[in-house]
Design a protein around this motif. Structure first.
Motif, short mmCIF file in Angstrom:
data_model
loop_
_atom_site.label_atom_id
_atom_site.label_comp_id
_atom_site.label_asym_id
_atom_site.label_seq_id
_atom_site.Cartn_x
_atom_site.Cartn_y
_atom_site.Cartn_z
N ASN A 137 0.85 -1.19 0.00
CA ASN A 137 0.00 0.00 0.00
C ASN A 137 0.89 1.24 0.00
OD1 ASN A 137 -1.91 2.24 1.08
ND2 ASN A 137 -3.27 0.54 0.58
N GLU A 138 0.44 2.29 -0.70
CA GLU A 138 1.24 3.50 -0.82
C GLU A 138 0.96 4.51 0.28
OE1 GLU A 138 1.93 5.29 -4.55
OE2 GLU A 138 2.09 3.40 -5.62
N SER A 139 0.07 4.16 1.24
CA SER A 139 -0.21 5.06 2.36
C SER A 139 -0.21 4.31 3.67
CB SER A 139 -1.56 5.76 2.15
OG SER A 139 -1.60 6.48 0.96
N PRO A 140 0.84 3.53 3.95
CA PRO A 140 0.90 2.86 5.25
C PRO A 140 1.03 3.89 6.35
CG PRO A 140 3.04 2.75 4.19
CD PRO A 140 2.09 3.35 3.19
N THR A 141 0.70 3.49 7.57
CA THR A 141 0.74 4.47 8.66
C THR A 141 1.25 3.83 9.94
OG1 THR A 141 -0.59 6.18 9.78
CG2 THR A 141 -1.64 4.05 9.43
N TRP A 142 1.56 4.67 10.90
CA TRP A 142 2.06 4.26 12.21
C TRP A 142 1.11 4.86 13.24
CZ3 TRP A 142 5.05 1.15 14.93
CH2 TRP A 142 5.58 1.54 16.17
N THR A 143 0.23 4.03 13.79
CA THR A 143 -0.79 4.52 14.71
C THR A 143 -1.29 3.37 15.57
OG1 THR A 143 -2.84 5.86 14.81
CG2 THR A 143 -2.75 4.12 13.15
N ASP A 144 -1.98 3.70 16.64
CA ASP A 144 -2.49 2.67 17.55
C ASP A 144 -3.81 2.13 17.01
OD1 ASP A 144 -3.13 0.99 19.61
OD2 ASP A 144 -3.45 2.57 21.10
N LEU A 145 -3.73 1.07 16.27
CA LEU A 145 -4.91 0.42 15.72
C LEU A 145 -5.60 -0.47 16.74
CD1 LEU A 145 -6.70 -0.47 13.25
CD2 LEU A 145 -4.97 -2.25 12.83
N THR A 146 -4.83 -1.19 17.55
CA THR A 146 -5.38 -2.22 18.42
C THR A 146 -5.92 -1.68 19.74
OG1 THR A 146 -3.22 -2.66 19.41
CG2 THR A 146 -3.81 -3.91 17.44
N GLY A 147 -5.58 -0.44 20.09
CA GLY A 147 -6.07 0.13 21.33
C GLY A 147 -5.29 -0.25 22.57
N ASP A 148 -4.07 -0.75 22.38
CA ASP A 148 -3.25 -1.14 23.53
C ASP A 148 -2.34 -0.01 23.99
OD1 ASP A 148 -1.39 -1.04 21.50
OD2 ASP A 148 -0.60 -3.07 21.83
N GLY A 149 -2.50 1.17 23.39
CA GLY A 149 -1.68 2.31 23.77
C GLY A 149 -0.34 2.38 23.07
N LYS A 150 -0.08 1.43 22.18
CA LYS A 150 1.19 1.37 21.46
C LYS A 150 0.92 1.36 19.96
CE LYS A 150 3.27 -1.38 25.18
NZ LYS A 150 3.92 -2.68 25.52
N PRO A 151 1.54 2.23 19.19
CA PRO A 151 1.30 2.25 17.74
C PRO A 151 1.81 0.99 17.05
CG PRO A 151 2.28 4.32 18.50
CD PRO A 151 2.42 3.33 19.62
N GLU A 152 1.21 0.74 15.90
CA GLU A 152 1.62 -0.36 15.03
C GLU A 152 1.79 0.18 13.60
OE1 GLU A 152 -0.92 -1.76 18.33
OE2 GLU A 152 -1.62 -0.71 16.53
N ILE A 153 2.53 -0.56 12.78
CA ILE A 153 2.54 -0.29 11.35
C ILE A 153 1.27 -0.89 10.76
CG2 ILE A 153 3.67 -0.75 9.15
CD1 ILE A 153 6.31 -1.02 10.68
N VAL A 154 0.47 -0.06 10.13
CA VAL A 154 -0.76 -0.53 9.48
C VAL A 154 -0.51 -0.46 7.97
CG1 VAL A 154 -3.24 -0.21 9.21
CG2 VAL A 154 -2.13 0.37 11.39
N CYS A 155 -0.64 -1.60 7.31
CA CYS A 155 -0.31 -1.69 5.89
C CYS A 155 -1.04 -2.90 5.32
CB CYS A 155 1.20 -1.81 5.70
SG CYS A 155 1.94 -3.28 6.46
N SER A 156 -0.58 -3.40 4.21
CA SER A 156 -1.07 -4.67 3.70
C SER A 156 0.11 -5.52 3.27
CB SER A 156 -2.05 -4.45 2.53
OG SER A 156 -1.42 -3.80 1.45
N GLN A 157 -0.16 -6.81 3.20
CA GLN A 157 0.83 -7.79 2.75
C GLN A 157 0.09 -8.91 2.04
OE1 GLN A 157 3.50 -9.67 5.49
NE2 GLN A 157 4.68 -7.83 5.92
N GLY A 158 0.55 -9.26 0.84
CA GLY A 158 -0.01 -10.42 0.16
C GLY A 158 -1.50 -10.36 -0.07
N GLY A 159 -2.05 -9.17 -0.18
CA GLY A 159 -3.47 -9.03 -0.43
C GLY A 159 -4.33 -8.90 0.81
N PHE A 160 -3.71 -8.81 1.98
CA PHE A 160 -4.45 -8.70 3.24
C PHE A 160 -4.09 -7.39 3.94
CE2 PHE A 160 -4.06 -13.19 2.33
CZ PHE A 160 -5.30 -13.71 2.65
N PHE A 161 -5.10 -6.71 4.48
CA PHE A 161 -4.84 -5.59 5.37
C PHE A 161 -4.52 -6.12 6.75
CE2 PHE A 161 -7.63 -3.54 2.21
CZ PHE A 161 -6.83 -2.47 1.86
N GLY A 162 -3.66 -5.39 7.47
CA GLY A 162 -3.32 -5.81 8.81
C GLY A 162 -2.31 -4.89 9.44
N TYR A 163 -1.62 -5.40 10.44
CA TYR A 163 -0.70 -4.56 11.20
C TYR A 163 0.49 -5.38 11.68
CZ TYR A 163 -2.74 -6.71 15.38
OH TYR A 163 -3.15 -7.62 16.34
N ALA A 164 1.53 -4.66 12.06
CA ALA A 164 2.72 -5.30 12.62
C ALA A 164 3.21 -4.45 13.78
CB ALA A 164 3.81 -5.44 11.58
#
Length: 407
Positions: A137-164
């Motif tokens: 994805n050309e607009s990945p981001t670094w933000t707290d997606l999961t709500g644990d108070g810690k940011p994650e990389i939000v992007c896609s891989q292999g056709g799936f959206f997700g986070y790391a």
């Protein structure tokens, strides 16, 4: 396209301003840190712990205050503006929790992402840690997606959206957690954002074809529920945001419509008779550059940010033209539509009316020779309480500083 052609068509400013008392007008001063092309984004952090904010752009960080003293992060490699950099998005978190801001780089789509460890005042190149082999994805981001108070990389891989997110040792490879069905598209897919669409306190993933609803317990529902909405079908835009733009108590969606062409819109959240979330498009700029527009017309709106620019307590939008996203040939032919038009950057003052659909977006020109990259960042760099707009792109690195217009 000339500056005259960038003027608004068919908009009454008196009507736009009537709903709310005007916040103090802003004037902008631009500082260009360098004219060389190293990256398509830039980040703000305090890299030497002196209390002043610094700016990281590609292999350099510029020391504040003043931002005139560059220091090396990694081996310098200038890129040809008609080509591409390896650095698409940059952030400055403290990844190893040692009290020193590091530099996180989300690389060229489909390539690796990595971070550079702050040497805590030492000299020489910062230690590099590769953490994701693929960031799509050309607009990945670094933000707290999961709500644990810690940011994650939000992007896609292999056709799936997700986070790391980092494990106990952030220097080791991070694990990508898919949350969607196989619908994310390829490495160069456009349009991605994070926001609480349905107001349940959990962040959802926004993409050009709809939104993925985070479940009450992702452990028991690893594949999030998809809600199809044609936000920016086909082309896709840039960063996407969920925010209550009209002030009616629910979150709407804002996006560009085509990262490599024209178009800008916000989507008003409404409810069907049975309570289902629906959206109504309000077009600010048509995908047809010849159509009447409520905002200035320019192409390649490849980066957006959302923050309170004028201090009125309401979040505003910053976006602009990405210079030479697909560059023309040396003879001026080819490239994206409007490739050689002025590299404008605007902030859109948001005026919510308090009822559904009653949002106004008042454009203010910041600069016409900067534009945005694949990232644009709003931050208080100088610590004076007013925002700066930080840009890295094929024209170099810029900091646009705002101050109230003196009466």
């Amino acid at each position: 396209m000339t500056k005259t052609q960038l003027l608004l068509t068919g908009v009454s400013f008196a009507a736009l301003l009537s709903a709310h008392a005007a916040a103090p007008a802003l004037q902008w001063k631009t500082q260009q840190l360098t004219g060389d092309f190293y990256a398509e984004g830039a980040a703000v952090g305090d890299f030497n712990k002196d209390g002043a904010k610094d700016v990281a752009y590609g292999p350099w960080w510029f020391a504040g205050p003043g931002l005139k003293d560059p220091h090396n992060i990694y081996p310098s490699e200038k890129f040809e503006p008609r080509g591409y950099s390896k650095n698409f998005v940059t952030y400055a978190p403290d990844l190893n929790a040692d009290g020193w801001d590091d530099v996180l780089v989300l690389g060229f789509p489909g390539d690796e992402s990595y971070w550079f460890e702050n040497p805590k005042g030492g000299t020489g190149n910062w230690k590099k840690h590769s953490i994701l082999k693929v960031t799509d994805n050309e607009s990945p981001t670094w933000t707290d997606l999961t709500g644990d108070g810690k940011p994650e990389i939000v992007c896609s891989q292999g056709g799936f959206f997700g986070y790391a997110s980092p494990g106990e040792d952030p220097t080791q490879p991070w694990t990508f957690v898919p949350v969607s069905g196989n619908a994310a598209g390829g490495r160069f897919t456009h349009g991605l954002g994070v926001g609480d669409v349905n107001g349940d306190g959990k962040m959802d993933i926004l993409e050009k074809n709809g939104w993925w609803q985070q479940p009450a317990d992702p452990r028991t529902q690893p594949v999030w529920t998809f809600h199809a909405v044609p936000f920016a079908p086909g082309d896709g835009g840039a960063q996407m945001y969920a925010y209550d733009f009209d002030g009616d108590g629910d979150n709407d969606v804002f996006t560009s419509l085509a990262a490599h062409a024209y178009g800008l819109a916000w989507y008003e959240q409404t409810k069907s008779a049975d309570g289902k979330i629906e959206f109504v498009q309000h077009e600010l700029m048509s995908k047809d550059p010849k159509a009447a527009s409520k905002t200035p017309v320019y192409s390649m709106l490849h980066a957006l940010d959302l923050a309170d620019v004028n201090g009125d307590g309401i979040k505003d939008i910053v976006t602009g033209k990405r210079h030479w996203a697909h560059a023309p040939k040396e003879d001026g032919t080819g490239g994206d539509p409007g490739a050689n038009d002025p590299a404008v950057i605007y902030w859109y003052e948001v005026k919510p009316g308090g009822t559904s659909g009653s949002a106004e977006f008042i454009p203010h020109l910041i600069n016409d020779n900067s534009g945005v990259g694949t990232q644009v960042m709003i931050a208080d760099v100088d610590g004076k309480g007013t925002p700066e707009i930080v840009v890295g792109n094929k024209k170099g690195a810029f900091v646009h500083g705002a101050s109230p217009v003196k009466p």
